[in-house]
Design a protein around this motif. Sequence first.
Motif, mmCIF file in Angstrom:
data_model
loop_
_atom_site.group_PDB
_atom_site.id
_atom_site.type_symbol
_atom_site.label_atom_id
_atom_site.label_comp_id
_atom_site.label_asym_id
_atom_site.label_seq_id
_atom_site.Cartn_x
_atom_site.Cartn_y
_atom_site.Cartn_z
ATOM 1 N N HIS A 47 73.580 75.231 28.121
ATOM 2 C CA HIS A 47 74.273 74.740 27.067
ATOM 3 C C HIS A 47 75.167 73.526 27.484
ATOM 4 O O HIS A 47 75.294 73.357 28.867
ATOM 5 N N LYS A 48 75.242 72.668 26.662
ATOM 6 C CA LYS A 48 76.036 71.302 26.767
ATOM 7 C C LYS A 48 77.349 71.438 26.490
ATOM 8 O O LYS A 48 77.550 71.228 25.089
ATOM 9 N N ILE A 49 78.185 72.154 27.266
ATOM 10 C CA ILE A 49 79.562 72.358 26.977
ATOM 11 C C ILE A 49 80.200 71.644 28.131
ATOM 12 O O ILE A 49 79.876 72.102 29.293
ATOM 13 N N GLY A 50 81.610 71.379 27.767
ATOM 14 C CA GLY A 50 82.521 71.053 28.760
ATOM 15 C C GLY A 50 83.974 71.396 28.655
ATOM 16 O O GLY A 50 84.082 71.978 27.513
ATOM 17 N N PHE A 51 84.669 71.190 29.598
ATOM 18 C CA PHE A 51 86.078 71.589 29.600
ATOM 19 C C PHE A 51 86.961 71.416 28.218
ATOM 20 O O PHE A 51 87.489 72.188 27.635
ATOM 21 N N PRO A 52 86.775 69.967 27.719
ATOM 22 C CA PRO A 52 87.494 69.622 26.711
ATOM 23 C C PRO A 52 87.160 70.459 25.326
ATOM 24 O O PRO A 52 87.846 70.725 24.568
ATOM 25 N N ASP A 53 85.985 70.736 25.357
ATOM 26 C CA ASP A 53 85.389 71.736 24.119
ATOM 27 C C ASP A 53 85.913 72.982 24.166
ATOM 28 O O ASP A 53 86.448 73.433 23.000
ATOM 29 N N LEU A 54 86.169 73.492 25.149
ATOM 30 C CA LEU A 54 86.958 74.789 25.189
ATOM 31 C C LEU A 54 88.392 75.007 25.211
ATOM 32 O O LEU A 54 89.064 75.771 24.449
ATOM 33 N N VAL A 55 89.004 73.971 25.771
ATOM 34 C CA VAL A 55 90.668 74.084 25.607
ATOM 35 C C VAL A 55 91.028 73.653 24.204
ATOM 36 O O VAL A 55 92.308 73.820 23.987
ATOM 37 N N GLU A 56 90.134 73.001 23.304
ATOM 38 C CA GLU A 56 90.770 72.646 22.142
ATOM 39 C C GLU A 56 91.267 73.832 21.179
ATOM 40 O O GLU A 56 92.251 73.788 20.509
ATOM 41 N N LYS A 57 90.360 74.855 21.188
ATOM 42 C CA LYS A 57 90.797 76.168 20.724
ATOM 43 C C LYS A 57 90.293 77.262 21.511
ATOM 44 O O LYS A 57 89.017 77.736 21.429
ATOM 45 N N PRO A 58 91.022 77.823 22.351
ATOM 46 C CA PRO A 58 90.735 78.789 23.393
ATOM 47 C C PRO A 58 90.594 80.489 22.820
ATOM 48 O O PRO A 58 91.499 81.163 23.186
ATOM 49 N N THR A 59 89.670 80.402 22.078
ATOM 50 C CA THR A 59 89.436 81.895 21.454
ATOM 51 C C THR A 59 88.003 82.376 21.525
ATOM 52 O O THR A 59 87.206 81.492 21.621
ATOM 53 N N ILE A 60 87.786 83.626 21.713
ATOM 54 C CA ILE A 60 86.413 84.057 21.617
ATOM 55 C C ILE A 60 85.438 83.690 20.470
ATOM 56 O O ILE A 60 84.419 83.060 20.595
ATOM 57 N N SER A 61 86.117 83.674 19.340
ATOM 58 C CA SER A 61 85.449 83.377 18.074
ATOM 59 C C SER A 61 84.818 81.834 18.316
ATOM 60 O O SER A 61 83.957 81.478 17.795
ATOM 61 N N ALA A 62 85.964 80.612 18.497
ATOM 62 C CA ALA A 62 85.416 79.545 18.528
ATOM 63 C C ALA A 62 84.592 79.198 19.672
ATOM 64 O O ALA A 62 83.620 78.549 19.263
ATOM 65 N N TRP A 63 84.468 79.854 20.704
ATOM 66 C CA TRP A 63 83.760 79.577 21.894
ATOM 67 C C TRP A 63 82.217 80.085 21.402
ATOM 68 O O TRP A 63 81.197 79.622 21.816
ATOM 69 N N ALA A 64 82.211 81.122 20.642
ATOM 70 C CA ALA A 64 80.910 81.827 20.274
ATOM 71 C C ALA A 64 80.281 80.773 19.341
ATOM 72 O O ALA A 64 79.137 80.602 19.458
ATOM 73 N N GLU A 65 81.028 80.120 18.575
ATOM 74 C CA GLU A 65 80.450 79.304 17.629
ATOM 75 C C GLU A 65 79.959 78.059 18.341
ATOM 76 O O GLU A 65 78.868 77.483 17.995
ATOM 77 N N LEU A 66 80.523 77.559 19.601
ATOM 78 C CA LEU A 66 80.067 76.499 20.106
ATOM 79 C C LEU A 66 78.818 76.918 21.025
ATOM 80 O O LEU A 66 78.036 75.937 21.193
ATOM 81 N N LEU A 67 78.653 77.998 21.368
ATOM 82 C CA LEU A 67 77.547 78.594 22.185
ATOM 83 C C LEU A 67 76.263 79.041 21.194
ATOM 84 O O LEU A 67 75.301 78.962 21.746
ATOM 85 N N ALA A 68 76.665 79.060 20.208
ATOM 86 C CA ALA A 68 75.417 79.718 19.027
ATOM 87 C C ALA A 68 74.369 78.664 18.857
ATOM 88 O O ALA A 68 74.745 77.174 18.707
#
Length: 72
Positions: free
Chosen positions: A51-72
């Motif tokens: 996965h191409k994901i970084g810290f700024p991507d996650l802190v913007e919206k720190p919820t499981i739902s939001a992160w699942a969308e990023l990782l899908a």
Amino acid sequence: MSETAVRLREQIAELLFVEPDELGFDEDLVEAGLDSIRVMTLIERWQQDGHKIGFPDLVEKPTISAWAELLA
């Protein structure tokens, strides 16, 4: 909820030493006790999985739902 979100909740619960069902999919993970060190642990794990994901991507919206969308 998606399989990705369920798996993600299990990973986060493990880091927080809680049961997965104690975390809501739309709960603020910072308020639940997830600190930056644990976030970096997750990022490293996900980057190893490709996965191409970084810290700024996650802190913007720190919820499981939001992160699942990023990782899908």
